[in-house]
Design a protein around this motif. Structure first.
Motif, PDB file in Angstrom:
ATOM      1  N   SER A   1     122.574  36.417  29.692  1.00 19.64           N
ATOM      2  CA  SER A   1     122.689  37.707  30.376  1.00 19.64           C
ATOM      3  C   SER A   1     122.850  37.532  31.880  1.00 19.64           C
ATOM      4  O   SER A   1     123.525  38.326  32.540  1.00 19.64           O
ATOM      5  CB  SER A   1     121.454  38.569  30.086  1.00 19.64           C
ATOM      6  OG  SER A   1     120.267  37.927  30.533  1.00 19.64           O
ATOM      7  N   VAL A   2     122.242  36.480  32.430  1.00 23.18           N
ATOM      8  CA  VAL A   2     122.359  36.221  33.870  1.00 23.18           C
ATOM      9  C   VAL A   2     123.746  35.679  34.189  1.00 23.18           C
ATOM     10  O   VAL A   2     124.419  36.138  35.122  1.00 23.18           O
ATOM     11  CB  VAL A   2     121.261  35.248  34.338  1.00 23.18           C
ATOM     12  CG1 VAL A   2     121.461  34.877  35.808  1.00 23.18           C
ATOM     13  CG2 VAL A   2     119.875  35.871  34.135  1.00 23.18           C
ATOM     14  N   ILE A   3     124.187  34.693  33.430  1.00 25.61           N
ATOM     15  CA  ILE A   3     125.502  34.099  33.679  1.00 25.61           C
ATOM     16  C   ILE A   3     126.605  35.137  33.496  1.00 25.61           C
ATOM     17  O   ILE A   3     127.539  35.231  34.298  1.00 25.61           O
ATOM     18  CB  ILE A   3     125.717  32.897  32.749  1.00 25.61           C
ATOM     19  CG1 ILE A   3     124.725  31.788  33.096  1.00 25.61           C
ATOM     20  CG2 ILE A   3     127.151  32.383  32.854  1.00 25.61           C
ATOM     21  CD1 ILE A   3     124.752  30.613  32.143  1.00 25.61           C
ATOM     22  N   ALA A   4     126.474  35.968  32.452  1.00 30.38           N
ATOM     23  CA  ALA A   4     127.485  36.999  32.205  1.00 30.38           C
ATOM     24  C   ALA A   4     127.529  38.006  33.347  1.00 30.38           C
ATOM     25  O   ALA A   4     128.593  38.543  33.685  1.00 30.38           O
ATOM     26  CB  ALA A   4     127.189  37.711  30.894  1.00 30.38           C
ATOM     27  N   GLY A   5     126.388  38.249  33.971  1.00 30.93           N
ATOM     28  CA  GLY A   5     126.324  39.253  35.029  1.00 30.93           C
ATOM     29  C   GLY A   5     126.834  38.798  36.369  1.00 30.93           C
ATOM     30  O   GLY A   5     126.902  39.603  37.309  1.00 30.93           O
ATOM     31  N   LEU A   6     127.224  37.520  36.487  1.00 31.76           N
ATOM     32  CA  LEU A   6     127.751  37.063  37.770  1.00 31.76           C
ATOM     33  C   LEU A   6     129.055  37.759  38.130  1.00 31.76           C
ATOM     34  O   LEU A   6     129.521  37.691  39.257  1.00 31.76           O
ATOM     35  CB  LEU A   6     127.935  35.539  37.760  1.00 31.76           C
ATOM     36  CG  LEU A   6     126.633  34.737  37.753  1.00 31.76           C
ATOM     37  CD1 LEU A   6     126.925  33.256  37.727  1.00 31.76           C
ATOM     38  CD2 LEU A   6     125.763  35.091  38.943  1.00 31.76           C
TER      39      LEU A   6
ATOM     40  N   THR B   1     119.246  45.236  39.077  1.00 30.30           N
ATOM     41  CA  THR B   1     117.917  45.778  38.818  1.00 30.30           C
ATOM     42  C   THR B   1     117.426  45.430  37.426  1.00 30.30           C
ATOM     43  O   THR B   1     116.304  44.932  37.248  1.00 30.30           O
ATOM     44  CB  THR B   1     117.919  47.309  39.004  1.00 30.30           C
ATOM     45  OG1 THR B   1     118.337  47.627  40.332  1.00 30.30           O
ATOM     46  CG2 THR B   1     116.524  47.878  38.791  1.00 30.30           C
ATOM     47  N   THR B   2     118.241  45.681  36.405  1.00 30.14           N
ATOM     48  CA  THR B   2     117.775  45.566  35.021  1.00 30.14           C
ATOM     49  C   THR B   2     117.740  44.129  34.512  1.00 30.14           C
ATOM     50  O   THR B   2     116.865  43.763  33.720  1.00 30.14           O
ATOM     51  CB  THR B   2     118.645  46.414  34.086  1.00 30.14           C
ATOM     52  OG1 THR B   2     120.015  45.973  34.185  1.00 30.14           O
ATOM     53  CG2 THR B   2     118.566  47.883  34.468  1.00 30.14           C
ATOM     54  N   VAL B   3     118.679  43.299  34.956  1.00 29.73           N
ATOM     55  CA  VAL B   3     118.743  41.923  34.464  1.00 29.73           C
ATOM     56  C   VAL B   3     118.006  40.965  35.386  1.00 29.73           C
ATOM     57  O   VAL B   3     117.293  40.067  34.918  1.00 29.73           O
ATOM     58  CB  VAL B   3     120.207  41.470  34.284  1.00 29.73           C
ATOM     59  CG1 VAL B   3     120.271  39.998  33.851  1.00 29.73           C
ATOM     60  CG2 VAL B   3     120.908  42.340  33.257  1.00 29.73           C
ATOM     61  N   PHE B   4     118.120  41.163  36.688  1.00 28.14           N
ATOM     62  CA  PHE B   4     117.538  40.207  37.626  1.00 28.14           C
ATOM     63  C   PHE B   4     116.169  40.657  38.139  1.00 28.14           C
ATOM     64  O   PHE B   4     115.146  40.060  37.830  1.00 28.14           O
ATOM     65  CB  PHE B   4     118.499  39.949  38.795  1.00 28.14           C
ATOM     66  CG  PHE B   4     118.065  38.800  39.660  1.00 28.14           C
ATOM     67  CD1 PHE B   4     118.416  37.499  39.322  1.00 28.14           C
ATOM     68  CD2 PHE B   4     117.302  38.998  40.790  1.00 28.14           C
ATOM     69  CE1 PHE B   4     118.008  36.426  40.093  1.00 28.14           C
ATOM     70  CE2 PHE B   4     116.895  37.940  41.582  1.00 28.14           C
ATOM     71  CZ  PHE B   4     117.245  36.645  41.231  1.00 28.14           C
ATOM     72  N   LEU B   5     116.136  41.719  38.921  1.00 27.62           N
ATOM     73  CA  LEU B   5     114.900  42.097  39.610  1.00 27.62           C
ATOM     74  C   LEU B   5     113.755  42.383  38.646  1.00 27.62           C
ATOM     75  O   LEU B   5     112.613  41.976  38.884  1.00 27.62           O
ATOM     76  CB  LEU B   5     115.150  43.314  40.503  1.00 27.62           C
ATOM     77  CG  LEU B   5     116.160  43.133  41.637  1.00 27.62           C
ATOM     78  CD1 LEU B   5     116.372  44.446  42.374  1.00 27.62           C
ATOM     79  CD2 LEU B   5     115.708  42.044  42.607  1.00 27.62           C
ATOM     80  N   GLN B   6     114.030  43.090  37.562  1.00 31.51           N
ATOM     81  CA  GLN B   6     112.968  43.449  36.632  1.00 31.51           C
ATOM     82  C   GLN B   6     112.398  42.237  35.910  1.00 31.51           C
ATOM     83  O   GLN B   6     111.270  42.286  35.399  1.00 31.51           O
ATOM     84  CB  GLN B   6     113.482  44.456  35.604  1.00 31.51           C
ATOM     85  CG  GLN B   6     113.757  45.833  36.178  1.00 31.51           C
ATOM     86  CD  GLN B   6     114.149  46.837  35.108  1.00 31.51           C
ATOM     87  OE1 GLN B   6     113.920  46.626  33.925  1.00 31.51           O
ATOM     88  NE2 GLN B   6     114.751  47.940  35.537  1.00 31.51           N
ATOM     89  N   ASN B   7     113.144  41.144  35.849  1.00 25.68           N
ATOM     90  CA  ASN B   7     112.665  39.941  35.177  1.00 25.68           C
ATOM     91  C   ASN B   7     111.978  38.961  36.121  1.00 25.68           C
ATOM     92  O   ASN B   7     111.021  38.299  35.729  1.00 25.68           O
ATOM     93  CB  ASN B   7     113.818  39.252  34.449  1.00 25.68           C
ATOM     94  CG  ASN B   7     114.214  39.996  33.193  1.00 25.68           C
ATOM     95  OD1 ASN B   7     113.450  40.066  32.241  1.00 25.68           O
ATOM     96  ND2 ASN B   7     115.406  40.568  33.183  1.00 25.68           N
ATOM     97  N   VAL B   8     112.460  38.850  37.354  1.00 22.51           N
ATOM     98  CA  VAL B   8     111.807  37.909  38.274  1.00 22.51           C
ATOM     99  C   VAL B   8     110.509  38.484  38.829  1.00 22.51           C
ATOM    100  O   VAL B   8     109.634  37.734  39.283  1.00 22.51           O
ATOM    101  CB  VAL B   8     112.749  37.489  39.430  1.00 22.51           C
ATOM    102  CG1 VAL B   8     113.968  36.756  38.879  1.00 22.51           C
ATOM    103  CG2 VAL B   8     113.168  38.669  40.289  1.00 22.51           C
TER     104      VAL B   8
END
Length: 418
Positions: A67-72, A96-103
């Protein structure tokens, strides 16, 4: 005053906060540094007091998620002025949904809030991607400052979103960042305000000619700060104390963060092949097990780590991926920079800005060939205007107040609570 710092568990982000944290501590303030458990040793190695909060995150593994790689493809460095509302919302939604909410997940949020309520800091200083910071500050009634690690791309994109949002019908005005933070703020007794997205202050360590106007609201002022280069605990190696060879010395480094995450398509072999036949002395940072060590050109010295503050004064140029830590060190020592940008955050923009100033050059990975890199490097080495431009940039950086002055502003300004 008690001051609580918090950061992502990324070495470069932690080291970015150290000069201001030590300025606070040297001024007599009580400083703690809250991080994920796996980063406590990094904090302790800087002489600051770590506090473990949340569960281990392991950024390298996280950044390899599909999900992170796809979101680049949602590039935060895109020029917002060229984007329509749908694209802007898409970029902010992914971040927000893939990065910030997970880190900064719920466990990290709750642990940081518990630490803040128990310790009662008057000020929280948070890494610009660690949004547990404003939540913890609001929960304990502290002031809070957002400390940038690079260009304020998220702030700029949010400013563009706010402009576009006003022209949309109510049903299309989704504000995913505000909605996410509002949930956590209400769990801890508050509700979202715009300061929770931008901080009571934004501290910007970028040299003035490189800094980005992100359109911050009037009640969330930007404070420019001169960033003393800090490369972490280290010692000067013996070889660096020997007289130079007389040939120009070039540093080639991919930085700490890139080692922790991924190679972003960069090939160390390509970088070294570009300088193999030049009459220069190359120092490159490579882990001991890196395959590129097996066939090093004779003019290349490979080291696992060397403090850039000790190496760069002897260098005529530096080739790097565009990380802010390397950039600050190069600016401090007036060294022309050749940026081969990775895909994360702002290196491409920084490379373009350095090129516009004449203090550097940029070669994007899709155009990276030994011939192209060698040509750009030779230009930086042979053109006196590049060194002159780097010196001007270095002098400009010195015009910003240092961490000690910024510490005084943050602990005695209009937002501060004792």
């Amino acid at each position: 005053m008690r001051v609580l710092f918090t950061s992502l568990p990324v070495t470069s982000h932690i080291l970015n906060m150290v000069p201001l944290a030590w300025a606070m501590q040297s001024a007599g303030h009580d400083v703690r540094f809250a991080v994920h458990p796996e980063a406590t040793a990094t904090v302790a190695g800087t002489g600051l007091q770590p506090v473990a909060v949340g569960r281990p995150l392991h950024m390298g593994t996280f950044m390899e998620r599909e999900s992170v790689i796809a979101g680049l493809g949602f590039d935060i460095s895109e020029d917002p002025a060229t984007l329509d509302a749908e694209r802007t919302l898409g970029i902010l939604t992914w971040y927000t949904t893939v990065f910030l909410q997970n880190v900064t997940d719920e466990t990290f949020m709750d642990d940081l809030v518990a630490e803040a309520r128990a310790w009662r800091p008057g000020l929280v200083v948070w890494d610009a991607l660690s949004y547990a910071g404003p939540v913890a500050a609001r929960a304990c009634g502290a002031a809070h400052a957002r400390l940038l690690f690079g260009l304020d791309l998220l702030g700029r994109m949010r400013h563009r979103f706010q402009e576009q949002r006003r022209g949309l019908p109510p049903e299309a005005r989704d504000d995913v960042l505000a909605e996410w933070l509002d949930v956590h703020l209400r769990r801890h007794g508050g509700g979202f305000t715009e300061a929770d997205a931008t901080g009571d202050w934004t501290v910007d360590p970028m040299p003035p000619p490189l800094a980005l106007d992100s359109g911050l609201p009037a009640d969330s002022p930007r404070i420019a700060m001169r960033q003393p280069p800090y490369n972490g605990p280290s010692q000067v190696p013996r070889w660096l104390r020997e007289p130079p060879s007389g040939r120009p010395r070039v540093c080639v480094t991919l930085g700490l963060s890139l080692r922790e995450m991924w190679d972003a398509g960069l090939s160390v072999g390509d970088l070294l092949a570009a300088v193999a036949d030049l009459d220069v002395e190359v120092v490159t940072t490579l882990p001991p097990d890196d395959e590129a060590r097996r066939a090093l050109p004779p003019n290349v010295r490979a080291v696992d780590f060397v403090p850039l503050t000790a190496l760069l004064p002897s260098c005529s140029a530096v080739v790097h991926h565009g990380g802010a830590g390397t950039l600050h060190s190069a600016v401090a020592h007036a060294v022309p920079q050749l940026i081969v940008p990775d895909a994360v955050w702002d290196p491409r923009l920084l490379g373009e800005r350095l090129a516009e100033l004449g203090a550097g050059a940029i070669v994007t990975p899709d155009r990276l060939t030994p011939e192209r890199l060698r040509r750009e490097l030779l230009r930086l080495l042979e053109d006196p205007s590049a060194r002159a431009a780097a010196a001007r940039l270095s002098r400009s950086a010195l015009t910003s107040p240092g961490p000690d002055a910024v510490a005084r502003i943050l602990t005695s300004g209009r937002h501060a609570r004792k």
